[in-house]
Scaffold this motif. Sequence first.
Motif, PDB file in Angstrom:
ATOM      1  N   GLU A  22      31.238  24.741  44.900  1.00  0.00           N
ATOM      2  CA  GLU A  22      30.067  25.521  45.317  1.00  0.00           C
ATOM      3  C   GLU A  22      30.191  25.862  46.809  1.00  0.00           C
ATOM      4  O   GLU A  22      30.597  25.027  47.613  1.00  0.00           O
ATOM      5  CB  GLU A  22      28.772  24.731  45.102  1.00  0.00           C
ATOM      6  N   LEU A  23      29.838  27.112  47.110  1.00  0.00           N
ATOM      7  CA  LEU A  23      29.811  27.556  48.503  1.00  0.00           C
ATOM      8  C   LEU A  23      28.369  27.756  48.912  1.00  0.00           C
ATOM      9  O   LEU A  23      27.569  28.338  48.172  1.00  0.00           O
ATOM     10  CB  LEU A  23      30.550  28.897  48.663  1.00  0.00           C
ATOM     11  N   ASP A  24      28.033  27.315  50.143  1.00  0.00           N
ATOM     12  CA  ASP A  24      26.705  27.598  50.701  1.00  0.00           C
ATOM     13  C   ASP A  24      26.521  29.107  50.825  1.00  0.00           C
ATOM     14  O   ASP A  24      27.491  29.843  50.985  1.00  0.00           O
ATOM     15  CB  ASP A  24      26.598  27.018  52.119  1.00  0.00           C
ATOM     16  N   PRO A  25      25.273  29.574  50.832  1.00  0.00           N
ATOM     17  CA  PRO A  25      25.046  30.964  51.248  1.00  0.00           C
ATOM     18  C   PRO A  25      25.451  31.099  52.717  1.00  0.00           C
ATOM     19  O   PRO A  25      25.408  30.117  53.463  1.00  0.00           O
ATOM     20  CB  PRO A  25      23.530  31.156  51.097  1.00  0.00           C
ATOM     21  N   PRO A  26      25.900  32.306  53.135  1.00  0.00           N
ATOM     22  CA  PRO A  26      26.324  32.445  54.534  1.00  0.00           C
ATOM     23  C   PRO A  26      25.183  32.174  55.511  1.00  0.00           C
ATOM     24  O   PRO A  26      24.103  32.737  55.392  1.00  0.00           O
ATOM     25  CB  PRO A  26      26.826  33.887  54.628  1.00  0.00           C
ATOM     26  N   THR A 122      28.592  19.930  59.113  1.00  0.00           N
ATOM     27  CA  THR A 122      28.456  20.195  57.687  1.00  0.00           C
ATOM     28  C   THR A 122      29.669  20.986  57.189  1.00  0.00           C
ATOM     29  O   THR A 122      30.402  21.599  57.962  1.00  0.00           O
ATOM     30  CB  THR A 122      27.184  21.017  57.395  1.00  0.00           C
ATOM     31  N   SER A 123      29.871  20.962  55.876  1.00  0.00           N
ATOM     32  CA  SER A 123      30.942  21.756  55.271  1.00  0.00           C
ATOM     33  C   SER A 123      30.315  22.835  54.395  1.00  0.00           C
ATOM     34  O   SER A 123      29.329  22.571  53.697  1.00  0.00           O
ATOM     35  CB  SER A 123      31.850  20.879  54.413  1.00  0.00           C
ATOM     36  N   PRO A 124      30.876  24.052  54.394  1.00  0.00           N
ATOM     37  CA  PRO A 124      30.326  25.094  53.523  1.00  0.00           C
ATOM     38  C   PRO A 124      30.746  24.935  52.064  1.00  0.00           C
ATOM     39  O   PRO A 124      30.246  25.644  51.195  1.00  0.00           O
ATOM     40  CB  PRO A 124      30.913  26.389  54.111  1.00  0.00           C
ATOM     41  N   ILE A 125      31.651  23.979  51.764  1.00  0.00           N
ATOM     42  CA  ILE A 125      32.162  23.811  50.394  1.00  0.00           C
ATOM     43  C   ILE A 125      31.751  22.449  49.873  1.00  0.00           C
ATOM     44  O   ILE A 125      31.890  21.435  50.572  1.00  0.00           O
ATOM     45  CB  ILE A 125      33.704  23.889  50.351  1.00  0.00           C
TER      46      ILE A 125
END
Length: 369
Positions: A22-26, A122-125
Amino acid sequence: MTTTQAAVVESPGAPFTLQDVELDPPRPGEVLVRMEAAGICHTDLTIAAGHIPFPLPGVLGHEGAGVVEEVGPGVTKVAPGDHVVLTFTSCGACASCRLGHPAYCTTWIPQNLIGGKRADGTSPISRNGVALGGRFFGQSSFARHSIADERSVVKIADDVPFELLAPLACSVQTGTGAVWNTLRPEPGTSIAVIGVGAVGLAAVMGAALTPVNEIIAVGRRASQLELAAKIGATRTIDSTGVDLAAALREATGGAGVDYVVEAVGNPDVLKAGIDALAPRGAVAVVGAPPYGVEVSVDVHRLLPGRRVLGVCEGDSDPDRLIPLLARLIRGGRLPVQPLIKEYAFTDIQRAAEDFRAGRNIKTILRFDT
Ligand SMILES: [Zn+2]
Ligand SMILES: [Zn+2]
């Protein structure tokens, strides 16, 4: 939240395995990119093997090319639909960044190489709600989508194929930049490029676009030396079993070479390059041996104006250099195509093994298959 497929490395020495993540929203200053092509570079494999620390499980990849799908708040550099190259990131605020040398950013190592997370920790993934190492070179592009740092993203006109754009992000930028930005050879001088992998061959291409008189390519694989000659080397030297410094001096009629690009990362090769220099000559050190490796030099060798210059990412300002490289490709003046071997992204483990075994020069993963 975007679910996408990524090539995850679970632990040092483990293979690349395709998994849903899962990727965070930008967030502000971030861009969601749909990947079209990504290059494999030796640094990816060095980290996957555990030789450089990086938080694993994680997602590597630092030569991305793709299309912007969404931008975070405040992003004005690109818009959805733009074609982009994903390169290294930088802080934009330190002295090096402000002076136009973001490859020497004071945050370069944590932000690009070993941190695996945003500046805020934090990590975006993530995978099943657990954060993975991400944000490699501001991108982690071994995935069908990436949340990239805006400063990693370079907008490119949409008429250059993605598989030719991806290698501009690291290897081609490094080789051409070492010649154009660091060595800056004057008309009529000589340059030796030691090591004819992707970076070295890019240095040969870069040198061929300058008014040097002689471009000497040095390597050990006949096929790569032949390619070097096709793309601009005026002379090639197979270094197997030869005294390299002597061979380079001989190739220049005893004068020594004016410029050397050391793209091997071997201290003996670097020493040979220094020993082969003409007075006022310079070596650009591009290849990276393991941490702690030292080279001893006779100080008197340096006194006649000889210089040894470390170079990271070709001392490039990517927003200026990468679009130029793309224009040179479009105009047929930068022959990147012969370096490339394409694989489907789903074949990343086989692609990595072939690259590690030296079966091809620049491995490009394609995401459209
Ligand atoms: Zn900086
Ligand atoms: Zn690289």
